[in-house]
Design an enzyme around this catalytic site. Structure first.
Site, mmCIF file in Angstrom:
data_model
loop_
_atom_site.group_PDB
_atom_site.id
_atom_site.type_symbol
_atom_site.label_atom_id
_atom_site.label_comp_id
_atom_site.label_asym_id
_atom_site.label_seq_id
_atom_site.Cartn_x
_atom_site.Cartn_y
_atom_site.Cartn_z
ATOM 1 N N CYS A 1 -8.471 22.856 17.751
ATOM 2 C CA CYS A 1 -8.449 23.231 19.159
ATOM 3 C C CYS A 1 -7.938 22.056 19.969
ATOM 4 C CB CYS A 1 -9.840 23.623 19.610
ATOM 5 S SG CYS A 1 -10.418 25.018 18.684
ATOM 6 N N GLU A 2 -6.666 21.779 19.829
ATOM 7 C CA GLU A 2 -6.097 20.616 20.491
ATOM 8 C C GLU A 2 -4.577 20.735 20.437
ATOM 9 O OE1 GLU A 2 -8.211 17.163 19.999
ATOM 10 O OE2 GLU A 2 -6.506 15.813 20.143
ATOM 11 N N GLY B 1 0.852 -1.189 0.000
ATOM 12 C CA GLY B 1 0.000 0.000 0.000
ATOM 13 C C GLY B 1 0.882 1.230 0.000
ATOM 14 N N ARG B 2 1.516 1.464 1.148
ATOM 15 C CA ARG B 2 2.344 2.655 1.348
ATOM 16 C C ARG B 2 3.378 2.851 0.232
ATOM 17 N NH1 ARG B 2 3.514 4.623 6.440
ATOM 18 N NH2 ARG B 2 2.885 2.645 7.349
ATOM 19 N N TYR C 1 -1.907 7.000 3.600
ATOM 20 C CA TYR C 1 -2.448 7.108 4.957
ATOM 21 C C TYR C 1 -2.599 8.557 5.415
ATOM 22 C CZ TYR C 1 -1.346 2.139 4.805
ATOM 23 O OH TYR C 1 -1.261 0.821 4.439
ATOM 24 N N TYR D 1 1.191 8.319 15.617
ATOM 25 C CA TYR D 1 2.376 7.445 15.675
ATOM 26 C C TYR D 1 3.687 8.192 15.880
ATOM 27 C CZ TYR D 1 -0.987 5.138 12.467
ATOM 28 O OH TYR D 1 -2.107 4.644 11.845
#
Ligand code: LLP
Length: 432
Positions: free
Chosen positions: A362-363, A293-294, A391, A335
Site C-alpha cells: 500500500c504505497e 560483495g555484489r 542486496y 536508489y
C-alpha cells in the site's frame, strides 16, 4: 544468453537459469522466489581467488562481503572456495559461525559495534576486527585486556575519494560515517593511538570507497593514497604495517547499458598498480585483502513473480503488478536502481511493451522499475527480474506483513531450497 551466461531461453521459449526452466521452478517452489545459480557464485569466487593470488601473491585473501547476501549456505560456499568473509553485525557473525565458517578468516566490520558484538566476536575467536573509530578502539582494548588476549585489528581509513556512484552507497569521502580521514589528520592520530593501545595488535589498514563502480581509476587513486599513508606511518612511527584491505565495490551488469567487467583483468590491473606504488614508496607489498560483495553474488540470481494485474491508464502508464515488490527488492525505491525484466513463459517474444512494474504494498513508491521493456503481460504470467542476487534477500522486509520469499539454489540441473519461504506463523512467532 541474456546479460550473463547462466540466463538463457529454452526450446519452449522459457527463461532458464543454470539450464533449469524458470516457469517450472515457479510452479515447484511458488512465487515470489529468489533463484540463484550456485556454479555462477563459485565461478566468481574462484576468479577472485586465483586473480588475487596471481596479482598480489599467495597470501592475498578475497573476503566475501556477506551483507550482499547472508545465509548459512553462502558461508559454506565461501569457506569451500577458500575465501574469508566480512561480517558487519552480530547477526551475520552468528550465521557464519553456525554454518561452520572458520572464525580465523572472519573480518568483523561495522561503524558502531556494540559491547555485545565485541564480546560475541571475541567468544567466537574472530580473526580480525576492522576498527572504525576511537571509542570502538577503547571498548575493544578493554574487552581484550579483560580476557587477557591480544586482538588483531585493522583500522578503517577514509582516503577521500569520490567514486561517482550513488550517494547512498559512496563511503570513502572525508564526510562519511565510516572510518578516519587521512586529510584531517585523524587517521594518523588513530594509528598512533592504536599502536600504543594494550590488548590490540595493529596489523594494517582498510578502506572501501563505494559500490557498483565500473572505472578502475578510483580504486587506483585509493590504493595510491593508502600506500603513501603506509609509507608515512613507517616514517613517522617506525612501523611497517603488513596488511592492506582495499574493500569491495566492483560493479555488476544489471542491464544491457552496463558494461561487463572482467574481474580477473580488473584485479590484475589493480595488482600492477599496487605493486608499482609500493616500489615508488619504498615499502614491501603488504598482504592484500579484497572485499567484494555484489560482484560475487548479484549476477547469479533472479527473482520470479506471478503477474496479478495489468492496468493500462490511457495517456499515462501501463502498470504490471506482481506478487512481490519493495519488501523483497527495495533497491528501485531506495536508489532508483535499474534492472532487466522479462516474462519468463514468453521469453522468446519481443520485449516491446513498456511498463511500470508495481509491487503489492500500500504505497505508490512500491515499484520494481519504471519504463521497463518487457513482453506484453497478462494475469498468471511469470515475471523474472534478473541480477537480484545481491542486496535483495539481505535487504528484504516484512512490510505489509508479506512473508519473505525462499531462496532456491540451482546447480548441475537440480534445484534445492537453501532458505525456506517465510510463513504466516513465522510472522507472528515473536508476537505476544
Ligand atoms: N566492504 C565494505 C566495508 C562495505 O561497506 C561494502 C559494501 C563492501 C565491502 C562490499 O561492496 P560491494 O562489493 O558489494 O560493492 N545496499 C546497497 C549497497 C551497499 C553497499 C554497502 N557496503 C545496494 O543495494 O546497492
Amino acid at each position: 544468453m541474456i546479460l550473463h551466461e547462466h540466463f538463457d531461453i529454452n526450446q519452449e521459449g522459457h527463461l532458464t537459469i543454470g539450464g533449469l526452466d524458470t516457469v517450472e521452478l515457479a510452479r515447484e517452489f511458488g512465487t515470489p522466489a529468489y533463484v540463484m545459480d550456485e556454479n555462477a557464485i563459485r565461478g566468481v569466487c574462484r576468479t577472485y581467488r586465483d586473480a588475487a593470488t596471481r596479482a598480489f601473491g599467495a597470501d592475498a585473501l578475497p573476503l566475501y562481503a556477506s551483507k550482499a547476501f547472508s545465509c548459512r549456505e553462502v558461508y559454506r560456499i565461501a569457506a569451500e572456495e577458500g575465501l574469508g568473509v566480512d561480517c558487519v553485525s552480530g547477526g551475520e557473525l552468528y550465521t557464519a559461525i553456525s554454518a561452520g565458517f572458520p572464525a580465523s578468516r572472519i573480518y568483523f566490520h561495522g561503524n558502531n559495534k556494540t559491547d555485545r558484538d565485541i564480546a560475541d566476536a571475541m567468544d567466537a575467536g574472530v580473526g580480525t576486527f576492522v576498527v572504525d573509530n576511537r571509542d570502538e578502539l577503547h571498548a575493544l582494548s578493554e574487552e581484550a585486556c579483560r580476557r587477557g588476549i591480544t586482538q588483531r585489528i585493522l583500522l578503517r581509513i577514509t582516503p577521500g575519494i569520490d567514486p561517482h556512484t550513488h550517494r547512498a552507497i559512496m563511503t570513502g569521502s572525508v564526510d562519511s560515517k565510516f572510518g578516519s580521514a587521512i586529510e584531517t589528520g585523524q587517521a594518523m592520530a588513530i594509528v598512533r593511538e592504536a599502536l600504543s593501545t594494550a590488548g590490540v595488535e595493529l596489523v594494517g589498514l582498510h578502506c572501501h570507497i563505494g559500490s557498483q563502480i565500473f572505472d578502475l581509476e578510483p580504486f587506483s587513486d585509493a590504493a595510491n593514497i593508502m600506500i603513501r599513508f603506509f609509507a608515512d606511518i613507517q616514517k613517522e612511527c617506525g612501523v611497517s604495517l603488513s596488511e592492506l584491505n582495499l574493500g569491495g565495490g566492483l560493479g555488476v551488469r544489471y542491464t544491457e547499458y552496463d558494461r561487463e567487467i572482467d574481474y580477473a583483468d580488473a584485479i590484475a590491473k589493480i595488482g600492477k598498480i599496487v605493486v608499482g606504488f609500493c616500489e615508488e614508496n619504498g615499502i614491501p607489498v603488504p598482504k592484500i585483502i579484497l572485499e567484494p560483495g555484489r560482484s560475487l553474488v548479484a549476477a547469479s540470481g533472479l527473482t520470479l513473480y506471478t503477474v496479478g494485474s495489468v492496468k493500462e491508464i490511457p495517456g499515462f502508464k501501463n502498470y504490471v503488478s506482481v506478487d512481490g515488490g519493495m519488501p523483497d527488492n527495495p533497491r528501485y525505491a531506495l536508489y532508483g536502481s535499474q534492472y532487466t525484466a522479462l516474462i519468463a513463459n514468453r521469453a522468446n517474444e519481443p520485449r516491446d511493451y513498456r511498463a511500470t512494474l508495481a509491487g503489492r504494498c500500500c504505497e505508490s513508491g512500491d515499484l520494481l522499475g519504471e519504463n521497463m521493456e518487457i513482453q506484453r503481460a497478462e494475469r498468471g504470467d511469470i515475471l523474472a527480474v534478473l541480477v537480484t542476487g545481491a542486496y535483495n534477500f539481505s535487504m528484504a522486509s516484512n512490510y505489509n506483513r508479506l512473508p519473505r520469499p525462499p531462496v532456491i539454489f540451482v546447480k548441475d540441473g537440480t534445484a534445492r531450497v537453501v532458505v525456506r519461504r517465510e510463513t504466516y506463523e513465522d510472522l507472528i512467532e515473536r508476537d505476544i
